[in-house]
Design a protein around this motif. Structure first.
Motif, PDB file in Angstrom:
ATOM      1  N   ALA A 345      -0.854  11.662  -6.644  1.00 40.75           N
ATOM      2  CA  ALA A 345      -1.256  10.596  -7.555  1.00 40.75           C
ATOM      3  C   ALA A 345      -0.396   9.368  -7.318  1.00 40.75           C
ATOM      4  O   ALA A 345      -0.866   8.250  -7.374  1.00 40.75           O
ATOM      5  N   GLY A 346       0.873   9.619  -7.031  1.00 36.48           N
ATOM      6  CA  GLY A 346       1.778   8.510  -6.759  1.00 36.48           C
ATOM      7  C   GLY A 346       1.379   7.737  -5.520  1.00 36.48           C
ATOM      8  O   GLY A 346       1.482   6.529  -5.471  1.00 36.48           O
ATOM      9  N   ARG A 347       0.853   8.473  -4.539  1.00 38.00           N
ATOM     10  CA  ARG A 347       0.442   7.791  -3.307  1.00 38.00           C
ATOM     11  C   ARG A 347      -0.795   6.926  -3.525  1.00 38.00           C
ATOM     12  O   ARG A 347      -0.981   5.924  -2.872  1.00 38.00           O
ATOM     13  N   CYS A 348      -1.619   7.367  -4.448  1.00 34.61           N
ATOM     14  CA  CYS A 348      -2.869   6.649  -4.686  1.00 34.61           C
ATOM     15  C   CYS A 348      -2.596   5.227  -5.129  1.00 34.61           C
ATOM     16  O   CYS A 348      -3.140   4.278  -4.612  1.00 34.61           O
ATOM     17  N   SER A 349      -1.697   5.083  -6.071  1.00 39.49           N
ATOM     18  CA  SER A 349      -1.400   3.757  -6.578  1.00 39.49           C
ATOM     19  C   SER A 349      -0.020   3.822  -7.200  1.00 39.49           C
ATOM     20  O   SER A 349       0.328   4.806  -7.839  1.00 39.49           O
ATOM     21  N   ARG A 350       0.762   2.795  -6.990  1.00 43.74           N
ATOM     22  CA  ARG A 350       2.122   2.853  -7.489  1.00 43.74           C
ATOM     23  C   ARG A 350       2.168   2.820  -9.016  1.00 43.74           C
ATOM     24  O   ARG A 350       2.951   3.464  -9.654  1.00 43.74           O
TER      25      ARG A 350
END
Ligand code: NAG
Ligand code: NAG
Ligand code: NAG
Length: 528
Positions: A345-350
């Motif tokens: 999830a962190g990679r998806c959007s900061r």
């Protein structure tokens, strides 16, 4: 008459070249002298022909005076009040072409405000536009007084015959239209009842709140969006007069209604006072299922403008009640389920964790394996918000739940209408049970795309339908749904809408979830 006149004018304009100017002048002079005579002759012929052919009304006899160059305002008024006698829309248009000064604008133009109504001494005037398959509308001007006891609108000095109209937007649906309160627009006889409420300079819009009101889809598609289509051009300066008024409807939609009118609503049936207006529209325009065609709107507005108004309204509610009292929040909302792979999830959007809102149904078209579905959503990387709307669920609660969502998931049904609360460019997954492809696309798929959502239809296989337990594997109910759906709505409803639940194949469905996830991540990255 028009057709005969034009070649004449064309001939006058294109005199053969090469003649001397004097000759040309003389010719055109004599032509000018002859022209009115010709006109009159042609007109007389045309009038007689017209009368003989069809017109049951002496409208055409009014127009000769109009076609002379020095007709007075008085005769224009006369022509205008006679306009309602012209039986069809095409006649209006033709009349306008004949003489743009004298002819009244078509009724549809008065209703849409694309032609100003000449407010000459408020000459009483009523016309109806019955040319559309989905709804009838009437326009009235003059001394207009409500008479709710007789379900009437009285127009003093109205010269045309009374008009009857059921102001609901499903004219083609005879069964429901029959149930709509009929409004009569009729000449007032005898002494005028005194005005109890005088609405000076503010027009009225009268429509019905009956029919399928109570079903979210219909509340928007048949009611609120047509209301926006018809009323938006007044920018709030319009009084909404509601037949078959329901108090809960106002409570539910107040944030939106407040943005369509600056005035209190009039409950047409229960408010027995005489409301007086000088202009009124009865009925609503509708462009289609949950859509607004900007080309048909006076200001070019579209569904996104409607949505902006809707969100503006419910955002204001959310701001005025920053946090819901505990008692008010859940039953409808289950607590948020966090995704398991936080790093993903962190990679998806900061800045945000993608969230999916899942609408669940309770009686039919139920998601049988909801628990596994939620797990699949989490594995994909979504936080999951489950919403169980009931008939009375306040819309501001749902709006609050949808505001942070990037994707929405629902099985075909009225709750899909909530996509109107989703940000454009978010994703909508509609699970389409067997036999419901057509309504799914027509009622929600196309409108959602028009709103700018990333729309995904997930058509289930027979194995994913619980109908596969009730019917033989080779039954046409499962393998050729058009056998049933071709028999009409009732047959389709009995089987596909009412008897079917869905057990998603999560291997198959996971692909759609992954697609939705990468879409919302791409959008989030673009925004950052
Ligand atoms: C108005 O009065 C006329 C004549 O008295 C009558 O024929 C007509 O039905 C009345 N109309 C209404 C709407 O009451
Ligand atoms: C499905 O049924 C319809 C009749 O309702 C028929 O016209 C059509 O050919 C059938 N399709 C298939 C694939 O069997
Ligand atoms: C689920 O879908 C997958 C991929 O489409 C398929 O291979 C599998 O057989 C399906 N499972 C069931 C139980 O139908």
């Amino acid at each position: 008459m028009n057709r005969q006149q034009r070649p004449m004018a064309a001939a006058a304009a294109s005199l053969p070249p090469g003649k001397s100017t004097g000759e040309k002048d003389r010719k055109s002079n004599s032509f000018h002298r002859l022209f009115p005579l010709l006109l009159l002759t042609l007109y007389a012929i045309a009038s007689v022909l017209r009368l003989a052919l069809s017109s049951p009304f002496p409208t055409s006899f009014v127009q000769p005076s109009a076609s002379s160059s020095t007709f007075s305002a008085e005769s224009r008024q006369e022509a205008e009040s006679l306009k309602t006698h012209i039986p069809s829309e095409t006649h209006h248009v033709q009349a306008e072409e004949d003489n743009p000064v004298a002819a009244p604008p078509p009724c549809s133009a008065l209703i849409d405000g694309t032609a100003a109504s000449r407010n000459e001494a408020a000459a009483a005037f009523v016309c109806c536009d019955r040319s559309h398959i989905r709804s009838d509308l009437c326009y009235a001007r003059g001394d207009i007084r409500t008479d709710s006891a007789s379900s009437s609108v009285l127009v003093h000095g109205m010269k045309s015959a009374a008009e009857a109209i059921r102001p609901y937007t499903r004219k083609w649906d005879a069964a429901i239209t029959r149930t709509i309160q009929e409004i009569s627009i009729r000449p007032a006889n005898g002494s005028r009842r005194a005005c109890d409420v005088r609405h000076k300079g503010v027009p009225a819009l009268l429509f019905s709140n009956g029919g399928y009101t109570g079903n979210l889809y219909h509340e928007f598609s048949d009611g609120l969006i047509p209301l926006y289509v018809t009323a938006q051009r007044f920018r709030g300066e319009v009084v909404l007069v509601v037949a078959e008024y329901r108090p809960w409807w106002l409570a539910r939609y107040r944030p939106l209604l407040e943005r369509l009118t600056n005035y209190k609503l009039v409950d047409f049936s229960r408010d027995t006072r005489v409301h007086c207006f000088s202009e009124m529209i009865v009925g609503l325009r509708i462009h289609g299922e949950l859509i607004i065609d900007p080309w048909l709107m006076p200001d070019g507005h579209g569904i996104r403008d409607f949505q902006a108004l809707l969100l503006d309204g419910y955002n204001a509610v959310a701001q005025s009640k920053p946090s819901l009292p505990a008692a008010e929040s859940p039953p409808f909302l289950r607590s948020l389920v966090r995704s398991t792979r936080r790093e993903q999830a962190g990679r998806c959007s900061r800045s945000r964790r993608p969230r999916i809102a899942v609408f669940v149904r309770k009686s039919c078209r139920v998601l049988v394996n909801l628990r596994e579905l939620v797990r699949a959503c989490r594995r994909t990387g979504f936080d999951v918000q489950i919403i169980e709307p009931k008939r009375g669920t306040p819309l501001d609660v749902i709006h609050r739940a949808l505001a942070p969502a990037d994707a929405m998931l629902a099985v075909h049904g009225a709750a899909v209408t909530h996509f109107l609360f989703m940000r454009p460019s978010s994703a909508l997954i509609q699970v389409v049970p067997l036999g419901l492809e057509k309504p799914a696309e027509e009622f929600y798929g196309e409108p959602a795309r028009r709103l700018g959502l990333e729309y995904m239809a997930y058509k289930i296989t027979p194995e994913e339908s619980t109908l596969s337990k009730l019917y033989d594997r080779r039954s046409s109910v499962l393998v050729n749904t058009s056998v049933i759906t071709d028999r009409g709505w009732q047959e389709m409803k009995k089987i596909y809408l009412d008897k079917q639940n869905v057990k998603l194949n999560l291997t198959r469905f996971g692909k759609v979830l992954a697609k939705a996830y990468s879409h919302v991540c791409a959008v989030a990255r673009r925004i950052e």
